[in-house]
Design a protein around this motif. Sequence first.
Motif, PDB file in Angstrom:
ATOM      1  N   SER A   1     -54.455   6.258  83.882  1.00 53.40           N
ATOM      2  CA  SER A   1     -53.518   5.159  84.120  1.00 53.40           C
ATOM      3  C   SER A   1     -53.243   4.373  82.842  1.00 53.40           C
ATOM      4  CB  SER A   1     -54.041   4.230  85.213  1.00 53.40           C
ATOM      5  OG  SER A   1     -55.281   3.674  84.828  1.00 53.40           O
ATOM      6  N   GLY A   2     -54.252   4.293  81.962  1.00 51.04           N
ATOM      7  CA  GLY A   2     -54.023   3.572  80.717  1.00 51.04           C
ATOM      8  C   GLY A   2     -53.029   4.275  79.825  1.00 51.04           C
ATOM      9  N   ALA A   3     -53.074   5.587  79.847  1.00 44.20           N
ATOM     10  CA  ALA A   3     -52.151   6.373  79.035  1.00 44.20           C
ATOM     11  C   ALA A   3     -50.785   6.507  79.691  1.00 44.20           C
ATOM     12  CB  ALA A   3     -52.737   7.755  78.782  1.00 44.20           C
ATOM     13  N   ASN A   4     -50.706   6.135  80.939  1.00 39.40           N
ATOM     14  CA  ASN A   4     -49.427   6.152  81.655  1.00 39.40           C
ATOM     15  C   ASN A   4     -48.700   7.475  81.546  1.00 39.40           C
ATOM     16  OD1 ASN A   4     -48.329   3.950  83.307  1.00 39.40           O
ATOM     17  ND2 ASN A   4     -49.042   2.712  81.600  1.00 39.40           N
TER      18      ASN A   4
ATOM     19  N   PHE B   1     -44.204   3.549  75.083  1.00 35.40           N
ATOM     20  CA  PHE B   1     -44.006   4.957  75.417  1.00 35.40           C
ATOM     21  C   PHE B   1     -42.553   5.362  75.187  1.00 35.40           C
ATOM     22  CE2 PHE B   1     -48.037   5.020  77.691  1.00 35.40           C
ATOM     23  CZ  PHE B   1     -48.198   3.683  78.009  1.00 35.40           C
TER      24      PHE B   1
ATOM     25  N   LYS C   1     -46.794   8.202  72.891  1.00 35.74           N
ATOM     26  CA  LYS C   1     -47.265   6.902  73.349  1.00 35.74           C
ATOM     27  C   LYS C   1     -48.025   6.198  72.237  1.00 35.74           C
ATOM     28  CE  LYS C   1     -51.501   8.819  75.380  1.00 35.74           C
ATOM     29  NZ  LYS C   1     -51.282  10.242  75.092  1.00 35.74           N
TER      30      LYS C   1
ATOM     31  N   LEU D   1     -51.009   3.341  72.119  1.00 42.29           N
ATOM     32  CA  LEU D   1     -51.967   2.525  72.859  1.00 42.29           C
ATOM     33  C   LEU D   1     -52.720   1.600  71.913  1.00 42.29           C
ATOM     34  CD1 LEU D   1     -53.412   5.215  75.323  1.00 42.29           C
ATOM     35  CD2 LEU D   1     -51.469   3.675  75.647  1.00 42.29           C
TER      36      LEU D   1
ATOM     37  N   LYS E   1     -53.751  -1.578  80.429  1.00 42.62           N
ATOM     38  CA  LYS E   1     -54.422  -0.301  80.625  1.00 42.62           C
ATOM     39  C   LYS E   1     -55.116  -0.212  81.971  1.00 42.62           C
ATOM     40  CE  LYS E   1     -55.672   1.225  75.982  1.00 42.62           C
ATOM     41  NZ  LYS E   1     -56.797   1.550  75.099  1.00 42.62           N
TER      42      LYS E   1
END
Lengths: 115, 115
Positions: A99-102, B34, B49, B51, B97
């Motif tokens: 989910s963090g990396a989506n 993203f 992405k 992060l 996240k």
Amino acid sequence: DVKVTQSSRYLVKRTGEKVFLECVQDMDHENMFWYRQDPGLGLRLIYFSYDVKMKEKGDIPEGYSVSREKKERFSLILESASTNQTSMYLCASRSVLSSGANVLTFGAGSRLTVL
Amino acid sequence: AQSVTQLDSQVPVFEEAPVELRCNYSSSVSVYLFWYVQYPNQGLQLLLKYLSGSTLVKGINGFEAEFNKSQTSFHLRKPSVHISDTAEYFCAVSDGKAAGNKLTFGGGTRVLVKP
């Protein structure tokens, strides 16, 4: 190959009809999403489901409802279709672990026309 | 609330020329950014992405993007495009996240690569 399958690619409905858009994923993902895609507006979130029987309103839930009775299936319901709901509808799923990396996996979309 | 602005709705470009797609965002919290791509008649797929860490992010198919916190931008670039890069590109921002975070998408940029 993992998949998100949307049952109908093209639908034509009349104003006032009840419309069901079905989405099935085979990845055992917890999260599922319904977006609508309109030119110039990008993707807007309609509803989001964290897990089975759980749902949360997105940015534009008016005129829509959802159902998630089983983990793999997330249905979008238009109780009384209107012409302003003519759009492309995209379903997506996501593992809680990512989910963090989506990293969302999207279906190919369902193009709905309401006459 | 977070928002994403893609400054160009359409970008025509000749094959083997460079391309840059602009994306600006606003958010009151730390962001995760993203780029997704949608090829004709398909759903979206993740291109790259950001992060944390290095502000220059490399993705698939030779694309890269640079996170610029002071300018709140996340522009996408490719030094030499191919016909197969014809697609719609979406910039997106996440509100975190944690499990249950949601993506907000920009309006999309349609890239047309000409021979």
